[in-house]
Design an enzyme around this catalytic site. Structure first.
Site, PDB file in Angstrom:
ATOM      1  CB  SER A  97      -0.959  -0.061   1.190  1.00 59.92           C
ATOM      2  OG  SER A  97      -1.765   1.074   1.238  1.00 59.92           O
ATOM      3  CG  ASP A 236      -3.240   3.971  -1.087  1.00 58.15           C
ATOM      4  OD1 ASP A 236      -4.018   3.911  -2.054  1.00 58.15           O
ATOM      5  OD2 ASP A 236      -3.176   3.079  -0.219  1.00 58.15           O
ATOM      6  CG  ASP A 238      -3.211  -0.578  -2.057  1.00 54.60           C
ATOM      7  OD1 ASP A 238      -3.146   0.591  -1.627  1.00 54.60           O
ATOM      8  OD2 ASP A 238      -3.776  -1.490  -1.428  1.00 54.60           O
ATOM      9  CG  ASP A 240      -6.551   0.719  -0.479  1.00 51.48           C
ATOM     10  OD1 ASP A 240      -5.719   1.648  -0.529  1.00 51.48           O
ATOM     11  OD2 ASP A 240      -6.569  -0.128   0.436  1.00 51.48           O
TER      12      ASP A 240
HETATM   13 MG    MG Z   1      -3.767   1.241   0.308  1.00 55.02          MG
END
Ligand code: MG
Length: 451
Positions: A97, A236, A238, A240
């Site tokens: 992440s 961020d 990844d 999400d």
């Molecule tokens: Mg993330």
């Protein structure tokens, strides 16, 4: 054996803490946990170690008798979507992440597309610590095949979000990370004029750190101003989570991104329920009041929000870090859908981003921390409870002290030897007073507990 799973799956420095051997053991344990095989979707971000860990993960799953759907490089929300779309029995995402590039992580997902709850993670840990994994006999090892999840994902978002009513100029900053493969092209398909910043994939994250904090978004803010863009969008590592920069270069906090998207997504629903944590701004209460709905506050963390939704239901979930969960879409934070919903909302409003933001009440926040060893934490918390006993207390996670004109949250971190102290108020002067009082009391109780 030390605890493997942290707040978001297993995290560590690649090839030192998180090795291919550990990835293999984790996925073999997952296959054992799933009992009779099944299909597992596997995705990874563009970190330098991700492909190495993916190969080990796939090997472990096949050795345990599972079949693998290899999605390749995808953002986390696409992995969650794919679990439902391809009707998989579980999923594995390889990503750290927002952590620095030397880190990587492995996170497990259930058949609904939700991240594993703590009880499920503990069962995986028990299998590994007791070496109780099961290897499939030679005739029952699994098969792997590649699958394209990006195309059906983009198609589904375009179905959920109609083409924009007016063209918006958007600067998209993906931190050279996984969001680069979806968000810029998706926003262009929605009718945005896209300027991409840090959207060339590079696992060393040369453009900016993967955490979209205000200090890491200076280049985005400058680019928005230089291009005369309507807004800036940052993910961020990844994708999400999403953070917004308005047309004046001002960063909107994750609370406000969540609040705006909630207002837009839930309009017209009867008594909608917003699920969030004790650390999120009161602006969500204002949004719920506008919608005639309610806010439910859980402990901090995405699994807590998903866990609540699983038991009691809800319409939208989210956190103060800019992660939004559309429960009627997937039980996973989706920064890409968040970005699409926000541009839809902005285009339809006819306002500028800063005007749209100003339709919600303004709050001031101060976030600080104090060091405190884990063994002293319970005693400190008890002493603080006594000190603030005349106020409205919420003990869901740490201590949330309610005042007429603001609140204080004093919460022991679950992963670090610190207490966090958040203050929020409608007034810039008042928030400083609350924060100072919180820090004064917290420091005094930590000192007293250590004596
Ligand atoms: Mg993330």
């Amino acid at each position: 054996m030390p605890k493997l799973f942290g707040t978001f799956g297993v995290r560590g420095i690649s090839n030192i803490e998180l090795t291919p051997k550990l990835a293999f053991e984790l996925s073999l344990a997952l296959a054992t946990y799933l009992h009779d095989g099944g299909v597992v979707a596997v995705g990874y971000d563009n970190r330098t170690s991700s492909e190495m860990l993916e190969q080990a993960t796939v090997a472990g799953l096949l050795a345990g008798g599972c079949d693998c759907l290899r999605l390749g490089l995808v953002p986390t929300p696409v992995l969650s979507f794919a679990i439902n779309h391809f009707q998989c029995d579980a999923g594995v995402m390889i990503t750290a992440s927002h952590n620095p590039p030397e880190y990587n992580g492995i996170k497990f997902w259930d058949s609904s597309g939700a991240g594993f709850q703590r009880t499920e993670e503990r069962r995986i840990e028990r299998i590994i610590s007791g070496k109780k994994w099961r290897r499939a006999p030679w005739s029952q090892t699994g098969n792997a095949r590649r699958a394209d999840a990006l195309t059906p994902y983009v198609r589904a978002v375009l179905k959920a979000v109609p083409k924009l009513k007016r063209e918006l100029k958007v600067v998209v900053d993906c931190a050279n990370a996984a969001g680069s493969v979806v968000t810029p092209s998706l926003l262009a398909m929605l009718g945005c004029k896209v300027v991409s910043l840090n959207c060339q994939l590079d696992g060393t994250f040369p453009g900016r750190p993967a955490e979209p904090s205000p200090q890491n978004l200076r280049m985005l803010a400058q680019t928005v101003l230089a291009c005369g863009a309507d807004l800036g969008i940052a993910h961020d590592g990844d994708a999400d989570r999403t953070i917004i920069v308005d047309e004046r270069g001002q960063v909107l906090t994750g609370d406000r991104v969540f609040a705006l998207v909630a207002l837009h997504h839930l309009r017209g629903r009867s008594r909608p329920r917003i699920v969030t944590t004790v650390a999120t701004s009161s602006v969500l209460d204002d949004v719920a009041a506008k919608l005639g709905g309610e806010v439910v506050r859980t402990r901090v963390g995405e699994p807590e929000i998903i866990g609540y939704y699983g038991k009691r239901g809800g319409d939208i979930g989210g956190e103060e870090n800019g992660g939004v969960i559309f429960f009627d879409w997937a039980p996973c934070r989706d920064g890409i859908l968040t970005a699409a919903k926000l541009v839809e909302m902005l285009a339809a409003s006819g306002m500028s981003m800063s005007q749209l933001d100003a339709t919600l009440p303004r709050y001031y926040q101060v976030k600080q921390k104090v060091r405190c060893s884990d063994e002293l934490k319970p005693r400190v918390l008890k002493a603080l409870e006594k000190r603030f006993s005349r106020y409205k207390l919420d003990r869901t996670d740490g201590l949330r002290v309610g005042f007429d004109d603001g609140w204080l949250l004093i919460r022991p971190s679950g992963t670090e030897p610190i207490f966090r102290c958040f203050a929020e108020a409608r007034d810039a002067k008042r928030v400083k007073e609350l924060a100072a009082a919180g820090m004064r009391e917290l420091r005094a109780r930590v000192k007293a507990a250590g004596r």
